[in-house]
Scaffold this motif. Structure first.
Motif, PDB file in Angstrom:
ATOM      1  N   PHE A  15       3.714  16.743   7.798  1.00  0.00           N
ATOM      2  CA  PHE A  15       3.436  15.557   8.600  1.00  0.00           C
ATOM      3  C   PHE A  15       2.619  14.543   7.807  1.00  0.00           C
ATOM      4  CE2 PHE A  15       0.297  13.282  11.165  1.00  0.00           C
ATOM      5  CZ  PHE A  15       1.134  12.544  11.988  1.00  0.00           C
ATOM      6  N   SER A  16       1.531  15.010   7.210  1.00  0.00           N
ATOM      7  CA  SER A  16       0.641  14.111   6.479  1.00  0.00           C
ATOM      8  C   SER A  16       1.329  13.486   5.280  1.00  0.00           C
ATOM      9  CB  SER A  16      -0.600  14.866   6.025  1.00  0.00           C
ATOM     10  OG  SER A  16      -1.278  15.386   7.128  1.00  0.00           O
ATOM     11  N   ILE A  17       2.074  14.290   4.556  1.00  0.00           N
ATOM     12  CA  ILE A  17       2.781  13.767   3.390  1.00  0.00           C
ATOM     13  C   ILE A  17       3.920  12.862   3.838  1.00  0.00           C
ATOM     14  CG2 ILE A  17       4.135  14.428   1.370  1.00  0.00           C
ATOM     15  CD1 ILE A  17       2.275  16.937   1.254  1.00  0.00           C
ATOM     16  N   GLY A  18       4.567  13.221   4.951  1.00  0.00           N
ATOM     17  CA  GLY A  18       5.589  12.353   5.524  1.00  0.00           C
ATOM     18  C   GLY A  18       5.018  11.016   5.955  1.00  0.00           C
ATOM     19  N   LEU A  19       3.784  11.024   6.439  1.00  0.00           N
ATOM     20  CA  LEU A  19       3.105   9.793   6.808  1.00  0.00           C
ATOM     21  C   LEU A  19       2.988   8.872   5.592  1.00  0.00           C
ATOM     22  CD1 LEU A  19       1.609   8.389   9.176  1.00  0.00           C
ATOM     23  CD2 LEU A  19      -0.470   9.478   8.361  1.00  0.00           C
ATOM     24  N   SER A 147       6.394   4.627   8.903  1.00  0.00           N
ATOM     25  CA  SER A 147       7.194   3.396   8.897  1.00  0.00           C
ATOM     26  C   SER A 147       6.561   2.324   9.771  1.00  0.00           C
ATOM     27  CB  SER A 147       8.629   3.680   9.328  1.00  0.00           C
ATOM     28  OG  SER A 147       8.688   4.034  10.697  1.00  0.00           O
ATOM     29  N   LYS A 148       5.899   2.729  10.855  1.00  0.00           N
ATOM     30  CA  LYS A 148       5.202   1.755  11.706  1.00  0.00           C
ATOM     31  C   LYS A 148       3.992   1.173  10.978  1.00  0.00           C
ATOM     32  CE  LYS A 148       7.934   2.426  15.157  1.00  0.00           C
ATOM     33  NZ  LYS A 148       9.074   1.561  15.277  1.00  0.00           N
ATOM     34  N   VAL A 149       3.244   2.037  10.284  1.00  0.00           N
ATOM     35  CA  VAL A 149       2.082   1.586   9.521  1.00  0.00           C
ATOM     36  C   VAL A 149       2.526   0.649   8.392  1.00  0.00           C
ATOM     37  CG1 VAL A 149       0.216   2.361   7.986  1.00  0.00           C
ATOM     38  CG2 VAL A 149       0.690   3.596  10.104  1.00  0.00           C
ATOM     39  N   GLN A 150       3.673   0.935   7.801  1.00  0.00           N
ATOM     40  CA  GLN A 150       4.193   0.104   6.706  1.00  0.00           C
ATOM     41  C   GLN A 150       4.407  -1.327   7.166  1.00  0.00           C
ATOM     42  OE1 GLN A 150       7.549  -1.273   6.285  1.00  0.00           O
ATOM     43  NE2 GLN A 150       6.988  -2.072   4.291  1.00  0.00           N
ATOM     44  N   LYS A 151       4.866  -1.493   8.375  1.00  0.00           N
ATOM     45  CA  LYS A 151       5.094  -2.844   8.899  1.00  0.00           C
ATOM     46  C   LYS A 151       3.783  -3.608   9.045  1.00  0.00           C
ATOM     47  CE  LYS A 151       9.306  -1.516  11.265  1.00  0.00           C
ATOM     48  NZ  LYS A 151       9.932  -1.162  12.521  1.00  0.00           N
ATOM     49  N   TRP A 152       2.707  -2.905   9.379  1.00  0.00           N
ATOM     50  CA  TRP A 152       1.404  -3.561   9.542  1.00  0.00           C
ATOM     51  C   TRP A 152       0.765  -3.908   8.201  1.00  0.00           C
ATOM     52  CZ3 TRP A 152      -0.285   0.926  13.153  1.00  0.00           C
ATOM     53  CH2 TRP A 152       0.304   0.763  14.401  1.00  0.00           C
ATOM     54  N   LEU A 153       0.926  -3.014   7.209  1.00  0.00           N
ATOM     55  CA  LEU A 153       0.225  -3.189   5.941  1.00  0.00           C
ATOM     56  C   LEU A 153       1.025  -3.950   4.886  1.00  0.00           C
ATOM     57  CD1 LEU A 153      -1.443   0.309   5.565  1.00  0.00           C
ATOM     58  CD2 LEU A 153      -2.472  -1.802   6.387  1.00  0.00           C
ATOM     59  N   GLY A 154       2.307  -4.086   5.093  1.00  0.00           N
ATOM     60  CA  GLY A 154       3.141  -4.822   4.148  1.00  0.00           C
ATOM     61  C   GLY A 154       3.174  -4.177   2.774  1.00  0.00           C
ATOM     62  N   SER A 155       2.948  -4.976   1.716  1.00  0.00           N
ATOM     63  CA  SER A 155       3.106  -4.492   0.352  1.00  0.00           C
ATOM     64  C   SER A 155       2.057  -3.457  -0.042  1.00  0.00           C
ATOM     65  CB  SER A 155       3.063  -5.665  -0.624  1.00  0.00           C
ATOM     66  OG  SER A 155       1.801  -6.295  -0.552  1.00  0.00           O
ATOM     67  N   TYR A 156       0.937  -3.391   0.673  1.00  0.00           N
ATOM     68  CA  TYR A 156      -0.099  -2.410   0.340  1.00  0.00           C
ATOM     69  C   TYR A 156       0.220  -1.014   0.887  1.00  0.00           C
ATOM     70  CZ  TYR A 156      -2.744  -6.539  -0.855  1.00  0.00           C
ATOM     71  OH  TYR A 156      -3.148  -7.711  -1.417  1.00  0.00           O
ATOM     72  N   SER A 157       1.229  -0.911   1.726  1.00  0.00           N
ATOM     73  CA  SER A 157       1.522   0.370   2.361  1.00  0.00           C
ATOM     74  C   SER A 157       1.975   1.416   1.352  1.00  0.00           C
ATOM     75  CB  SER A 157       2.584   0.194   3.442  1.00  0.00           C
ATOM     76  OG  SER A 157       3.783  -0.265   2.884  1.00  0.00           O
ATOM     77  N   GLU A 158       2.721   1.018   0.327  1.00  0.00           N
ATOM     78  CA  GLU A 158       3.185   1.991  -0.657  1.00  0.00           C
ATOM     79  C   GLU A 158       2.010   2.546  -1.454  1.00  0.00           C
ATOM     80  OE1 GLU A 158       6.686   2.557  -3.999  1.00  0.00           O
ATOM     81  OE2 GLU A 158       6.458   0.639  -3.005  1.00  0.00           O
ATOM     82  N   ALA A 159       1.043   1.697  -1.782  1.00  0.00           N
ATOM     83  CA  ALA A 159      -0.148   2.166  -2.493  1.00  0.00           C
ATOM     84  C   ALA A 159      -0.937   3.139  -1.614  1.00  0.00           C
ATOM     85  CB  ALA A 159      -1.022   0.992  -2.913  1.00  0.00           C
TER      86      ALA A 159
END
Length: 174
Positions: A15-19, A147-159
């Motif tokens: 779960f955590s790694i999937g997050l 994926s929901k968090v990625q939408k909020w953080l934009g380009s910083y989400s991958e980091a």
């Protein structure tokens, strides 16, 4: 009940790694495939561990954990590096070999648990079904939440996702 709790605990890593991995831009079809693959690996790895049993448990359990930690550190570093590059496509994607590497690193701890359960004579079918089911469900949950968090953080989400993977790699190593 004990096996359900163990499967939940092992699935929480997924779960955590999937997050973290969910912060990549993934399609729903990819998320489905990742969850099924991780579920299968969480069935195969404890089965292998239970099959090998007590003789290898002492020697291989720690090595498996170290390998998983190193793989997660490397994947996290690659995600962070990719987040700072100008390319749209991340360096590591959970497709093909990347997916197998991801699933292997997440399920190595279940190999060690399988070794221990093999020693104590746990019912093999029950163990692998519970481990696979729980890890698949928890992986999907983590990927969807990521994926929901990625939408909020934009380009910083991958980091951020890379940092999460690295944190779990360090946790496994130490």
């Amino acid at each position: 009940m004990t096996l359900w709790l163990m499967s939940f605990a092992l699935g929480m890593d997924a779960f955590s790694i999937g997050l973290g991995m969910g912060m990549l831009k993934l399609r729903k079809k990819q998320i489905l495939k990742i969850g099924v693959t991780i579920g299968l690996f969480h069935m195969i790895m404890p089965l292998l561990g239970m099959t090998l049993g007590k003789q290898i448990s002492v020697h291989f359990g720690g090595i498996a954990t170290m390998i998983g930690g190193i793989l997660l550190l490397l994947m996290g570093l690659q995600m962070i590096r990719a987040s700072f590059s100008k390319e749209d496509q991340p360096f590591l994607t959970p497709v093909g070999f990347g997916l197998l590497l991801f699933a292997l690193s997440v399920s190595l701890d279940s190999f060690s648990v399988g070794l221990s359960l093999g020693i104590y004579g746990a019912k093999t079918a029950a163990v692998i079904m519970m481990f696979g089911f729980m890890s698949m469900i928890l992986t999907w949950s983590g990927l969807f939440m990521g994926s929901k968090v990625q939408k909020w953080l934009g380009s910083y989400s991958e980091a951020l996702g890379g940092c999460i993977l690295m944190a779990f790699g360090v946790k496994l190593l130490f």
